[in-house]
Design a protein around this motif. Structure first.
Motif, mmCIF file in Angstrom:
data_model
loop_
_atom_site.group_PDB
_atom_site.id
_atom_site.type_symbol
_atom_site.label_atom_id
_atom_site.label_comp_id
_atom_site.label_asym_id
_atom_site.label_seq_id
_atom_site.Cartn_x
_atom_site.Cartn_y
_atom_site.Cartn_z
ATOM 1 N N PHE A 6 16.215 70.789 61.783
ATOM 2 C CA PHE A 6 16.187 71.700 62.917
ATOM 3 C C PHE A 6 16.880 72.995 62.517
ATOM 4 C CE2 PHE A 6 17.189 73.691 66.925
ATOM 5 C CZ PHE A 6 16.006 73.508 67.623
ATOM 6 N N ASN A 7 16.138 74.078 62.594
ATOM 7 C CA ASN A 7 16.625 75.399 62.193
ATOM 8 C C ASN A 7 17.095 76.136 63.454
ATOM 9 O OD1 ASN A 7 17.095 77.902 61.128
ATOM 10 N ND2 ASN A 7 15.038 78.206 60.311
ATOM 11 N N ASP A 8 18.419 76.210 63.618
ATOM 12 C CA ASP A 8 19.000 76.731 64.860
ATOM 13 C C ASP A 8 19.245 78.240 64.782
ATOM 14 O OD1 ASP A 8 20.146 76.779 67.392
ATOM 15 O OD2 ASP A 8 22.131 76.198 66.665
ATOM 16 N N ALA A 9 18.156 79.011 64.881
ATOM 17 C CA ALA A 9 18.213 80.485 64.916
ATOM 18 C C ALA A 9 18.946 81.072 63.715
ATOM 19 C CB ALA A 9 18.856 80.968 66.226
ATOM 20 N N SER A 10 18.695 80.512 62.530
ATOM 21 C CA SER A 10 19.344 81.053 61.331
ATOM 22 C C SER A 10 18.806 82.447 61.029
ATOM 23 C CB SER A 10 19.097 80.134 60.132
ATOM 24 O OG SER A 10 17.725 80.135 59.803
ATOM 25 N N LYS A 11 19.659 83.255 60.407
ATOM 26 C CA LYS A 11 19.273 84.645 60.112
ATOM 27 C C LYS A 11 19.206 84.908 58.606
ATOM 28 C CE LYS A 11 20.968 86.663 64.433
ATOM 29 N NZ LYS A 11 21.138 85.401 65.173
ATOM 30 N N ASP A 12 19.169 83.845 57.821
ATOM 31 C CA ASP A 12 19.087 83.999 56.364
ATOM 32 C C ASP A 12 17.698 83.549 55.884
ATOM 33 O OD1 ASP A 12 19.253 81.285 56.688
ATOM 34 O OD2 ASP A 12 21.247 81.072 55.817
ATOM 35 N N ASP A 13 17.622 83.013 54.669
ATOM 36 C CA ASP A 13 16.319 82.614 54.107
ATOM 37 C C ASP A 13 16.011 81.129 54.334
ATOM 38 O OD1 ASP A 13 16.060 85.202 53.146
ATOM 39 O OD2 ASP A 13 17.083 84.717 51.265
ATOM 40 N N SER A 14 16.712 80.517 55.297
ATOM 41 C CA SER A 14 16.535 79.067 55.501
ATOM 42 C C SER A 14 15.079 78.682 55.732
ATOM 43 C CB SER A 14 17.367 78.591 56.699
ATOM 44 O OG SER A 14 18.735 78.702 56.413
ATOM 45 N N ALA A 15 14.375 79.433 56.599
ATOM 46 C CA ALA A 15 12.993 79.077 56.949
ATOM 47 C C ALA A 15 12.093 79.026 55.715
ATOM 48 C CB ALA A 15 12.436 80.070 57.972
ATOM 49 N N GLU A 16 12.233 80.021 54.814
ATOM 50 C CA GLU A 16 11.411 80.063 53.583
ATOM 51 C C GLU A 16 11.756 78.901 52.658
ATOM 52 O OE1 GLU A 16 13.093 82.650 54.835
ATOM 53 O OE2 GLU A 16 11.433 83.946 55.486
ATOM 54 N N ILE A 17 13.046 78.607 52.543
ATOM 55 C CA ILE A 17 13.483 77.503 51.671
ATOM 56 C C ILE A 17 12.934 76.174 52.198
ATOM 57 C CG2 ILE A 17 15.500 76.212 50.829
ATOM 58 C CD1 ILE A 17 17.039 78.962 50.993
ATOM 59 N N ILE A 18 13.017 75.995 53.511
ATOM 60 C CA ILE A 18 12.524 74.759 54.139
ATOM 61 C C ILE A 18 11.021 74.589 53.879
ATOM 62 C CG2 ILE A 18 12.074 73.639 56.369
ATOM 63 C CD1 ILE A 18 14.732 75.052 57.336
ATOM 64 N N GLU A 19 10.265 75.654 54.036
ATOM 65 C CA GLU A 19 8.811 75.581 53.839
ATOM 66 C C GLU A 19 8.455 75.182 52.403
ATOM 67 O OE1 GLU A 19 6.399 75.491 55.929
ATOM 68 O OE2 GLU A 19 7.637 75.936 57.684
ATOM 69 N N LYS A 24 6.807 70.371 48.584
ATOM 70 C CA LYS A 24 7.208 69.455 47.495
ATOM 71 C C LYS A 24 7.361 68.022 47.995
ATOM 72 C CE LYS A 24 9.895 72.748 44.708
ATOM 73 N NZ LYS A 24 11.214 73.026 44.130
ATOM 74 N N LEU A 25 8.002 67.853 49.150
ATOM 75 C CA LEU A 25 8.271 66.514 49.656
ATOM 76 C C LEU A 25 7.005 65.815 50.129
ATOM 77 C CD1 LEU A 25 11.601 67.389 51.437
ATOM 78 C CD2 LEU A 25 11.375 65.650 49.676
ATOM 79 N N VAL A 32 7.689 65.693 56.621
ATOM 80 C CA VAL A 32 8.732 66.665 56.985
ATOM 81 C C VAL A 32 8.419 67.223 58.367
ATOM 82 C CG1 VAL A 32 9.876 68.835 56.365
ATOM 83 C CG2 VAL A 32 9.110 67.273 54.556
ATOM 84 N N ILE A 33 9.397 67.111 59.260
ATOM 85 C CA ILE A 33 9.255 67.655 60.619
ATOM 86 C C ILE A 33 10.239 68.802 60.748
ATOM 87 C CG2 ILE A 33 9.534 67.162 63.081
ATOM 88 C CD1 ILE A 33 9.225 64.119 61.574
ATOM 89 N N ILE A 34 9.772 69.951 61.188
ATOM 90 C CA ILE A 34 10.646 71.122 61.311
ATOM 91 C C ILE A 34 10.647 71.604 62.755
ATOM 92 C CG2 ILE A 34 11.090 73.496 60.528
ATOM 93 C CD1 ILE A 34 9.370 72.716 57.989
ATOM 94 N N GLY A 35 11.842 71.696 63.313
ATOM 95 C CA GLY A 35 11.999 72.260 64.651
ATOM 96 C C GLY A 35 12.768 73.559 64.548
ATOM 97 N N THR A 36 12.524 74.458 65.479
ATOM 98 C CA THR A 36 13.166 75.777 65.401
ATOM 99 C C THR A 36 13.602 76.256 66.772
ATOM 100 O OG1 THR A 36 11.652 76.315 63.593
ATOM 101 C CG2 THR A 36 12.880 78.139 64.526
#
Length: 313
Positions: A6-19, A24-25, A32-36
């Motif tokens: 769960f990406n809680d309104a991060s302002k860095d490169d987290s979203a790109e890294i997660i994608e 890969k996974l 992989v489940i991603i919530g934002t």
């Protein structure tokens, strides 16, 4: 296995890294489940953890903070223990990075005995198995009732841990180093005021221990011991039979006067040497700080932790 982020309104490169990791996974069969949280403001650690759990579907939950690193075999080894203890939180030993940060804390995390995982829950170190190492069943997590979502300044892991214990939950630790636990001054845990944690700890001590004691001694006639006394409810203050110490000056004075009290005459609590004191004790002396002197003194009394005394510092 499934990874829920769960990406809680991060302002860095987290979203790109997660994608990138999602690709890969999923190539090796891990869904992989991603919530934002798309708002401009993060809702906090408790909220994010709860959302990550709610959107997932696993029978067991293995927590990981975004700045830490899981070692190989973590899931397998903790899963084996969780199967045996379905109503428990399972932790593990950790390696701190940088290595020389929080040395006392890291020693405490890694060396508590199985009994101490349940007796040392009142200390200022917090949960006896640290939150980034938690592994538990999904069913038990929802039975305890999720993390507090109060946001910044709320010790959500401590509150969940206390509720877990109140509901009869167990605590176990896999004695292998299965997590690289990073220390950095910007960590969310530093936003929680010491006084907030102190108040939660005092209330939990009163509920779990002092409610069943008719009298007790506070071990430490100094600042921390007096602070504990002043923090207690009036009913529990009356149960304090004495303070004990090794400081000759404090012992010679003979008593502590509770000046802030509105009672007349003001309460005077005797101060004696620890060898002349009567258990049970609430100990307000820091562990691992006196070159072994305090631990040696305590050992000479042949008392049982969790019955004759509890550590509070």
């Amino acid at each position: 296995m499934e990874l829920s982020i769960f990406n809680d309104a991060s302002k860095d490169d987290s979203a790109e890294i997660i994608e990138k990791w999602k690709i890969k996974l999923e190539e090796v069969g891990v869904s992989v489940i991603i919530g934002t949280n798309n708002s401009s403001q993060p809702r906090g650690v408790g909220f994010a953890k709860n959302r990550a759990v709610i959107q997932s579907s696993g029978t067991y939950l293995c927590f990981l903070d975004s700045d830490d690193v899981m070692m190989p075999q973590r899931v397998r080894l903790q899963h084996q223990v969780a199967i045996q203890h379905p109503n428990s939180i399972i932790g593990c030993q950790v390696r701190r990075e940088p290595l020389d940060s929080t040395e006392r804390y890291t020693r405490w995390i890694n060396n508590l005995s199985q009994e101490q995982l349940l007796t040392q829950v009142f200390t200022s170190h917090g949960p006896t198995v640290i939150m980034p190492t938690w592994f538990c069943s999904r069913e038990w997590f929802f039975h305890v009732g999720r993390f507090d979502e109060g946001g910044k300044g709320v010790p959500e892991d401590l509150l969940f841990f206390y509720e877990h214990l109140q509901k009869g939950g167990g605590v176990f630790r896999v004695n292998h180093c299965l997590l690289l636990y990073r220390y950095h001054p910007q960590a969310a845990s530093h936003s929680v005021l010491e006084e907030t944690i102190w108040n939660h700890r005092v209330r939990f001590l009163e509920d779990r221990v002092l409610s069943s004691w008719t009298s007790f001694t506070i071990w430490n006639a100094g600042k921390q011991g007096k602070k504990l006394y002043r923090s207690l409810s009036p009913a529990n203050q009356k149960k304090v039979s004495a303070f004990c110490d090794v400081d000759e000056k404090k012992i010679t004075k003979g008593f502590y006067t509770y000046e802030e009290s509105e009672e007349r005459p003001k309460p005077k609590i005797p101060v004696c040497h620890f060898r002349d004191a009567t258990p049970p004790f609430v100990i307000c002396v820091k562990l691992d700080m006196t070159g072994g002197a305090f631990e040696t003194n305590l050992a000479t009394l042949n008392l049982k932790e969790g019955k004759d005394y509890y550590h509070f510092n």
